[in-house]
Design a protein around this motif. Structure first.
Motif, PDB file in Angstrom:
ATOM      1  N   VAL A 113       0.837  -1.205   0.000  1.00 46.22           N
ATOM      2  CA  VAL A 113       0.000   0.000   0.000  1.00 46.22           C
ATOM      3  C   VAL A 113       0.873   1.256   0.000  1.00 46.22           C
ATOM      4  O   VAL A 113       1.480   1.613   1.008  1.00 46.22           O
ATOM      5  N   LYS A 114       0.947   1.891  -1.164  1.00 46.04           N
ATOM      6  CA  LYS A 114       1.709   3.124  -1.330  1.00 46.04           C
ATOM      7  C   LYS A 114       1.276   3.768  -2.639  1.00 46.04           C
ATOM      8  O   LYS A 114       0.762   3.086  -3.540  1.00 46.04           O
ATOM      9  N   PRO A 115       1.433   5.075  -2.773  1.00 45.56           N
ATOM     10  CA  PRO A 115       1.039   5.742  -4.019  1.00 45.56           C
ATOM     11  C   PRO A 115       1.712   5.107  -5.235  1.00 45.56           C
ATOM     12  O   PRO A 115       2.894   4.737  -5.190  1.00 45.56           O
ATOM     13  N   GLY A 116       0.954   4.943  -6.297  1.00 45.21           N
ATOM     14  CA  GLY A 116       1.478   4.367  -7.526  1.00 45.21           C
ATOM     15  C   GLY A 116       1.214   2.884  -7.677  1.00 45.21           C
ATOM     16  O   GLY A 116       1.394   2.332  -8.767  1.00 45.21           O
ATOM     17  N   VAL A 117       0.792   2.199  -6.604  1.00 43.35           N
ATOM     18  CA  VAL A 117       0.519   0.768  -6.700  1.00 43.35           C
ATOM     19  C   VAL A 117      -0.678   0.562  -7.629  1.00 43.35           C
ATOM     20  O   VAL A 117      -1.590   1.389  -7.696  1.00 43.35           O
ATOM     21  N   SER A 118      -0.678  -0.542  -8.361  1.00 40.96           N
ATOM     22  CA  SER A 118      -1.754  -0.784  -9.328  1.00 40.96           C
ATOM     23  C   SER A 118      -3.066  -1.122  -8.618  1.00 40.96           C
ATOM     24  O   SER A 118      -3.074  -1.688  -7.517  1.00 40.96           O
ATOM     25  N   TYR A 119      -4.162  -0.789  -9.271  1.00 39.04           N
ATOM     26  CA  TYR A 119      -5.489  -1.063  -8.707  1.00 39.04           C
ATOM     27  C   TYR A 119      -5.717  -2.570  -8.576  1.00 39.04           C
ATOM     28  O   TYR A 119      -6.310  -3.037  -7.595  1.00 39.04           O
ATOM     29  N   THR A 120      -5.221  -3.335  -9.540  1.00 38.21           N
ATOM     30  CA  THR A 120      -5.364  -4.797  -9.471  1.00 38.21           C
ATOM     31  C   THR A 120      -4.695  -5.357  -8.230  1.00 38.21           C
ATOM     32  O   THR A 120      -5.237  -6.236  -7.548  1.00 38.21           O
ATOM     33  N   THR A 121      -3.509  -4.852  -7.912  1.00 39.34           N
ATOM     34  CA  THR A 121      -2.804  -5.311  -6.714  1.00 39.34           C
ATOM     35  C   THR A 121      -3.604  -4.993  -5.462  1.00 39.34           C
ATOM     36  O   THR A 121      -3.743  -5.830  -4.562  1.00 39.34           O
ATOM     37  N   LEU A 122      -4.156  -3.786  -5.409  1.00 39.56           N
ATOM     38  CA  LEU A 122      -4.963  -3.409  -4.244  1.00 39.56           C
ATOM     39  C   LEU A 122      -6.198  -4.294  -4.125  1.00 39.56           C
ATOM     40  O   LEU A 122      -6.592  -4.673  -3.006  1.00 39.56           O
ATOM     41  N   MET A 123      -6.811  -4.653  -5.241  1.00 43.17           N
ATOM     42  CA  MET A 123      -7.989  -5.523  -5.206  1.00 43.17           C
ATOM     43  C   MET A 123      -7.633  -6.897  -4.647  1.00 43.17           C
ATOM     44  O   MET A 123      -8.375  -7.475  -3.846  1.00 43.17           O
ATOM     45  N   LEU A 124      -6.483  -7.415  -5.063  1.00 42.88           N
ATOM     46  CA  LEU A 124      -6.054  -8.728  -4.576  1.00 42.88           C
ATOM     47  C   LEU A 124      -5.763  -8.701  -3.081  1.00 42.88           C
ATOM     48  O   LEU A 124      -6.139  -9.612  -2.343  1.00 42.88           O
ATOM     49  N   VAL A 125      -5.102  -7.640  -2.629  1.00 41.29           N
ATOM     50  CA  VAL A 125      -4.785  -7.535  -1.204  1.00 41.29           C
ATOM     51  C   VAL A 125      -6.066  -7.336  -0.393  1.00 41.29           C
ATOM     52  O   VAL A 125      -6.226  -7.898   0.696  1.00 41.29           O
ATOM     53  N   ALA A 126      -6.989  -6.540  -0.919  1.00 43.76           N
ATOM     54  CA  ALA A 126      -8.267  -6.353  -0.237  1.00 43.76           C
ATOM     55  C   ALA A 126      -9.027  -7.675  -0.134  1.00 43.76           C
ATOM     56  O   ALA A 126      -9.655  -7.970   0.895  1.00 43.76           O
TER      57      ALA A 126
END
Length: 450
Positions: A113-126
């Motif tokens: 979790v940091k600025p610039g991370v891809s939305y897909t990565t955030l979805m997977l972590v969520a």
């Protein structure tokens, strides 16, 4: 060290009061509540993390609503296997495992979790945080086995309420972090919870027990899934618990996008609703004990519809004060409904047992067998209601730049739940005598007292 209990008979009052049964059950309840509480906090993590996501993350409001819906979806699905894991592995053993699984989403989020991370990565972590949603099902199943029928309502209410408070707790932590360190330090929230997860798993290992007599009953699960009341109660639980968890995840985003609140301005309000909704859940159960779960649930849906009407009016008038009153009232009524609806489940299946000609302990045993299996399915479907709420908000803000259309749809759904509760559990068909449902067909006035 083995922590398996080979003999467990809480219905035997001598064993319960003099043989140490009550003491053992209370000890397991305390540490079950702790683990479930942290599980709910991790499940709710992204309702807080999105408040830290400023322009550097490049995510619009619709994307954020979709992001917070993902843990709800995964958590709801996991509630089914988590229900059966207690009997398969033991309550203590599964509490340890389910607590340690919470490290996967929290540690992963700390790295990505940091600025610039891809939305897909955030979805997977969520999605990974959904493991926290499964903890409720296994915890309730485990504690249900420890307590006698005469004390299950109190024990399960305390267990559920203590877990639900995890939503408010992590939002309070988020408020403290934003208010002190600022809105650019989401890892501080994770730094609080990662050690707490380890503590919860350690305490479960040291002080909880497995019950050897608890076995999975696949036949009960199949029978419960075939019973129409399981799915009717799932619909009603979508209206109560689905509302609670969906609004908990969405509240901060709605305040930011509907009323332009800053992350700090949203965080200092978001914990209030989940806190009150958690605290009143036992009140709903107590009212259901006294007046009947169906009656309380019926009136509660009317109250939820009225609160939603206030929210719609406040949204149109752009009145933050009236909006907060209505939204927080929705949390309170969803909490009352959680308690009353869950209280209905064992009563419904006990009534069905009596309709089959069973009496006394035979009827009680039949009711416990089916209601225990049904609770896992109903809890899972209810949690999925939170997904629907966040997706409705996503579409509403995407199309209308306002949450009003979503609230109108919720109002219509509460009206449906109100009508279904009356038609199935309260309506007295023509020709049915007044005496406590005697002679009433299944699904009619016989269920008014459940």
């Amino acid at each position: 060290m083995s922590r398996w209990i080979e003999r467990w008979d809480p219905e035997d009052e001598t064993f319960w009061n003099e043989g140490g049964g009550r003491r053992v059950a209370r000890r397991n309840l305390v540490f079950s509540v702790l683990s479930e509480h942290i599980g709910f906090s991790v499940w709710s993590l992204w309702s807080v993390m999105v408040l830290f996501m400023g322009p550097g993350y490049g995510i619009d409001p619709a994307g954020k609503f979709f992001l917070v819906a993902m843990p709800t979806l995964v958590g709801g699905v996991l509630r089914v296997p988590y229900t059966f894991a207690v009997a398969k592995f033991g309550g203590r053993n599964w509490t340890i495992v389910s607590a340690l699984l919470l490290l996967i989403p929290t540690v992963t989020a700390a790295f990505v979790v940091k600025p610039g991370v891809s939305y897909t990565t955030l979805m997977l972590v969520a999605a990974l945080t959904g493991v926290g949603g499964g903890n409720f099902a296994s915890s309730m199943t485990n504690i249900n086995s420890f307590y006698p029928l005469r004390e299950k309502g109190w024990a399960l209410g305390l267990n559920a309420g203590g877990g639900n408070l995890g939503v408010a707790a992590i939002q309070l932590v988020g408020l403290l972090v934003i208010g002190t360190a600022g809105a650019t330090h989401p890892r501080t929230v994770l730094a609080v919870y990662i050690p707490l997860i380890v503590v919860a798993a350690t305490l479960a290992a040291l002080f909880m027990d497995n019950l050897a007599p608890v076995k999975n009953d696949t036949g009960a699960a199949i029978d419960a899934a075939r019973d129409p009341h399981t799915w009717i109660m799932s619909l009603l639980y979508v209206g109560t618990f689905g509302s609670f968890i969906g609004y908990s995840f969405a509240f901060g985003l709605v305040l930011q996008n509907q009323f332009g609140r800053t992350p700090l301005g949203a965080a200092d309000l978001t914990f209030i609703g989940p806190l009150l909704g958690s605290l009143v859940r036992p009140v709903g159960g107590r009212l259901a004990d006294r007046f009947g779960g169906a009656r309380i649930t019926w009136w509660n849906f009317l109250a939820m519809a009225a609160a939603t009407g206030l929210v719609v009016a406040a949204s149109e008038a752009k009145s933050l004060a009236a909006f907060l009153v209505g939204f927080i009232a929705l949390f309170v009524f969803s909490g009352v409904g959680n308690g009353s609806a869950y209280k209905m489940i064992p009563g419904i299946f006990h009534k069905k047992a009596e309709s089959l000609g069973l009496t006394g302990e035979a009827a009680a045993a039949h009711g416990r067998r089916l209601s225990g299996a049904a609770m896992g399915l109903i809890g899972a479907v209810g949690a999925l209601g939170g997904v629907a709420i966040n997706l409705a908000f996503r579409e509403s803000f995407l199309d209308a730049k306002s949450g009003t259309p979503a609230f109108v749809s919720f109002l219509a759904f509460y009206a449906v739940c109100f009508a279904v509760t009356w038609a199935v559990y309260l309506r007295r068909p023509a020709g049915v005598p007044d005496a406590a449902g005697q002679g009433a067909p299944a699904g009619a006035a016989a269920y008014a007292e459940v």
